[in-house]
Each structure stands twice: as C-alpha cells, then as structure tokens.
Design an enzyme around this catalytic site. Structure first.
Site, PDB file in Angstrom:
ATOM      1  N   ASP A  67     -16.666  17.111 -38.487  1.00  0.00           N
ATOM      2  CA  ASP A  67     -15.394  16.744 -39.117  1.00  0.00           C
ATOM      3  C   ASP A  67     -15.514  16.777 -40.639  1.00  0.00           C
ATOM      4  O   ASP A  67     -16.600  16.978 -41.178  1.00  0.00           O
ATOM      5  CB  ASP A  67     -14.941  15.352 -38.632  1.00  0.00           C
ATOM      6  CG  ASP A  67     -16.006  14.273 -38.820  1.00  0.00           C
ATOM      7  OD1 ASP A  67     -17.025  14.532 -39.495  1.00  0.00           O
ATOM      8  OD2 ASP A  67     -15.826  13.161 -38.290  1.00  0.00           O
ATOM      9  N   ASN A 136     -13.574   1.733 -34.473  1.00  0.00           N
ATOM     10  CA  ASN A 136     -12.352   1.765 -33.659  1.00  0.00           C
ATOM     11  C   ASN A 136     -12.548   2.642 -32.419  1.00  0.00           C
ATOM     12  O   ASN A 136     -11.596   2.941 -31.717  1.00  0.00           O
ATOM     13  CB  ASN A 136     -11.176   2.287 -34.489  1.00  0.00           C
ATOM     14  CG  ASN A 136     -11.441   3.694 -35.021  1.00  0.00           C
ATOM     15  OD1 ASN A 136     -12.517   4.242 -34.814  1.00  0.00           O
ATOM     16  ND2 ASN A 136     -10.476   4.274 -35.691  1.00  0.00           N
ATOM     17  N   HIS A 138     -13.586   5.793 -32.467  1.00  0.00           N
ATOM     18  CA  HIS A 138     -13.375   7.229 -32.677  1.00  0.00           C
ATOM     19  C   HIS A 138     -14.680   8.011 -32.584  1.00  0.00           C
ATOM     20  O   HIS A 138     -15.768   7.480 -32.752  1.00  0.00           O
ATOM     21  CB  HIS A 138     -12.627   7.502 -33.997  1.00  0.00           C
ATOM     22  CG  HIS A 138     -13.445   7.393 -35.246  1.00  0.00           C
ATOM     23  ND1 HIS A 138     -12.886   7.389 -36.506  1.00  0.00           N
ATOM     24  CD2 HIS A 138     -14.790   7.290 -35.457  1.00  0.00           C
ATOM     25  CE1 HIS A 138     -13.845   7.307 -37.415  1.00  0.00           C
ATOM     26  NE2 HIS A 138     -15.003   7.234 -36.799  1.00  0.00           N
ATOM     27  N   GLU A 143      -9.141   9.900 -33.288  1.00  0.00           N
ATOM     28  CA  GLU A 143      -8.781   8.499 -33.447  1.00  0.00           C
ATOM     29  C   GLU A 143      -8.139   7.940 -32.169  1.00  0.00           C
ATOM     30  O   GLU A 143      -7.707   8.717 -31.306  1.00  0.00           O
ATOM     31  CB  GLU A 143      -7.790   8.358 -34.617  1.00  0.00           C
ATOM     32  CG  GLU A 143      -8.300   8.912 -35.955  1.00  0.00           C
ATOM     33  CD  GLU A 143      -9.309   8.000 -36.637  1.00  0.00           C
ATOM     34  OE1 GLU A 143     -10.093   7.317 -35.959  1.00  0.00           O
ATOM     35  OE2 GLU A 143      -9.320   7.967 -37.886  1.00  0.00           O
TER      36      GLU A 143
HETATM   37  P1  PGA Z   1     -21.376   5.775 -39.213  1.00  0.00           P
HETATM   38  O1  PGA Z   1     -20.003   6.420 -38.772  1.00  0.00           O
HETATM   39  O2  PGA Z   1     -22.444   6.595 -38.566  1.00  0.00           O
HETATM   40  O3  PGA Z   1     -21.374   5.899 -40.695  1.00  0.00           O
HETATM   41  O4  PGA Z   1     -21.367   4.366 -38.714  1.00  0.00           O
HETATM   42  C1  PGA Z   1     -19.746   6.627 -37.430  1.00  0.00           C
HETATM   43  C2  PGA Z   1     -18.369   7.156 -37.215  1.00  0.00           C
HETATM   44  O5  PGA Z   1     -17.429   6.686 -37.878  1.00  0.00           O
HETATM   45  O6  PGA Z   1     -18.213   8.024 -36.354  1.00  0.00           O
END
Ligand code: PGA
Length: 245
Positions: A67, A136, A138, A143
């Site tokens: 992403d 959340n 995702h 999302e």
């Molecule tokens: P993080 O992000 O590895 O920085 O915790 C995970 C995500 O938001 O998919």
C-alpha cells in the site's frame, strides 16, 4: 490457518524472516509482497542479513508493495516506498526491474491500480504476502467495511488510520486516502503471513482470529486462506482463545 506464538518481538521477527528466506530458497523467482510498517521492520532486517551472509540469490525475485499513502512522495521517510527501499531493497541490491511499488503521487490512480494488478498477474501471482494488522483490523489499507472482492483499489482512510499513521511522519501530515492491494490478492496468494506484536494489537488479533469472518474486521479474512500463517508475540496473543499451532 496456523498460529505461532513467539515469546517476544525479536522471536516473532526471526520466525518471519525465516519464512521469507525459505520462500526465496525454495523458489528463487518468487513474487513477494512485503508490507511496510513498524511490525515487520526487524524481520526484514534479519532476512536481509541472512540473505547477504548466506549469499542467497535474490536476483530473480520480484517485490511488490502492499500500500501507499496518496499524496506522499516516496522520498518522504514516512512513505511505504521509502521504508521498503531502505529496509529491504537497497540492502539486498534489488534492481528497479524487480520492484513494482505504488506511486502515491500518480495522477491516474486507477491506472496505478491496473499497473500493479498487471505486474502481479504477469509474474505468476503472489507467492508470499507478509502483512501486519492495524488497530482497527485493517490489512494494508483495506479498512473496516471493505469488500473482500477487490484487487488494487483506492480508499478513503479510516479515522484510526489517519491518527495512528502520524507515527510514521516527522511532522503532522494530512492523510486522507490510500492505495492498496485488495483482499482478493491476499486470498489468492500462495502463502499469507500475518504478523503482530505488542498489547496494542491483542484486541484485534482476538477479534480477527476468534470471531466469525467479517468485513468489519478485514484481517479476519485470513481464516479463509488455504495456506495462512499467523505469527504473533505473547503480548499480541494475550486475548487469543484459538491457540492453534
Ligand atoms: P504497524 O502497522 O506495523 O506500524 O503497527 C500495521 C498496520 O497498520 O497494518
């Protein structure tokens, strides 16, 4: 789905690095999708170290991003592209021809999605996808409420993602949209690895793995994957009831 609970972040990272390296050893022309984020940072460094010290050939591998933040250049050290380049591609001397990453500054985002899907298709599909999980639930920028049926697409970011995402940037940054692989890419990958560490992820790991699959908790779709591995540390697993391993 297999769940592996490791003692701490370092052990989780080592196990993840081994999956990445083993994939490349078994399939030197593998196509890998490796997420950016804080969670996989050490795993990638360990994988790169092992690949370089064991002189494992990665010149035929392909890499795609998961992403990117829309409107953010890959020269910004908060971008996913910058992360992948500095943590993985540069240490492994991966060439531009081996990489296809989303351009968050692309004028035509639909074409950007199409180009990513085409690159993945032309390279035989994704052999290994490594993803983290947001607070959340995702995966990438898929999302809560997302359809499980999308390939690459553009999204309006969830309020949680806009807030939590600030941690990657040196200064307050407007984060409104993202471009992401879809959950269809995850489901069609030959192996999917979901990683998480820390107590901040305990609740979403519980909801994603113990509860029914739901678009409200996008990561729950991993339960439907034919060859999925969940690697978590003890803190992230602290609310997990399904302790399969
Ligand atoms: P993080 O992000 O590895 O920085 O915790 C995970 C995500 O938001 O998919």
């Amino acid at each position: 789905m297999q769940i592996i609970i490791e003692k701490d972040y370092e052990a989780m990272s080592r196990r993840t690095a081994d999956v990445i390296v083993d994939t490349i050893i078994n399939n030197p022309s593998a196509t890998l999708c490796l997420a950016a984020g804080d969670t996989p940072r050490l795993a990638y460094s360990l994988a790169a170290k092992r690949i370089n010290s064991e002189q494992i050939d990665v010149t035929s591998c392909k890499f795609v991003s998961l992403d990117e933040w829309i409107g953010i250049s890959d020269n910004n050290d908060g971008s996913c592209g910058y992360f992948l380049r500095t943590v993985l591609f540069d240490p492994l001397r991966i060439t531009n021809q081996q990489v296809h990453v989303f351009d968050g500054l692309a004028n035509n985002l639909l074409a950007e999605c199409g180009a990513m899907d085409e690159f993945i298709f032309n390279n035989g599909g994704i052999d290994l996808i490594v993803v983290g999980i947001g607070r959340n639930g995702h995966v990438g920028f898929n999302e809560p409420g997302v359809s499980f049926d999308h390939y690459s697409h553009v999204v309006e970011l969830d309020a949680t993602t806009k807030t939590v995402g600030q941690k990657y940037f040196r200064e307050t940054t407007a984060l409104n949209q993202g471009i992401t692989l879809g959950l269809k890419h995850l489901l069609e990958s030959r192996q999917a690895v979901l990683i998480a560490n820390g107590t901040a992820k305990a609740e979403v790991i519980h909801l994603s793995l113990d509860e029914e699959i739901s678009t409200a908790m996008p990561a729950s779709i991993i339960q439907n994957h034919q060859n999925a591995l969940v690697i978590v540390d003890e803190e992230a697993a602290s609310l997990l009831k399904t302790r399969r391993s």
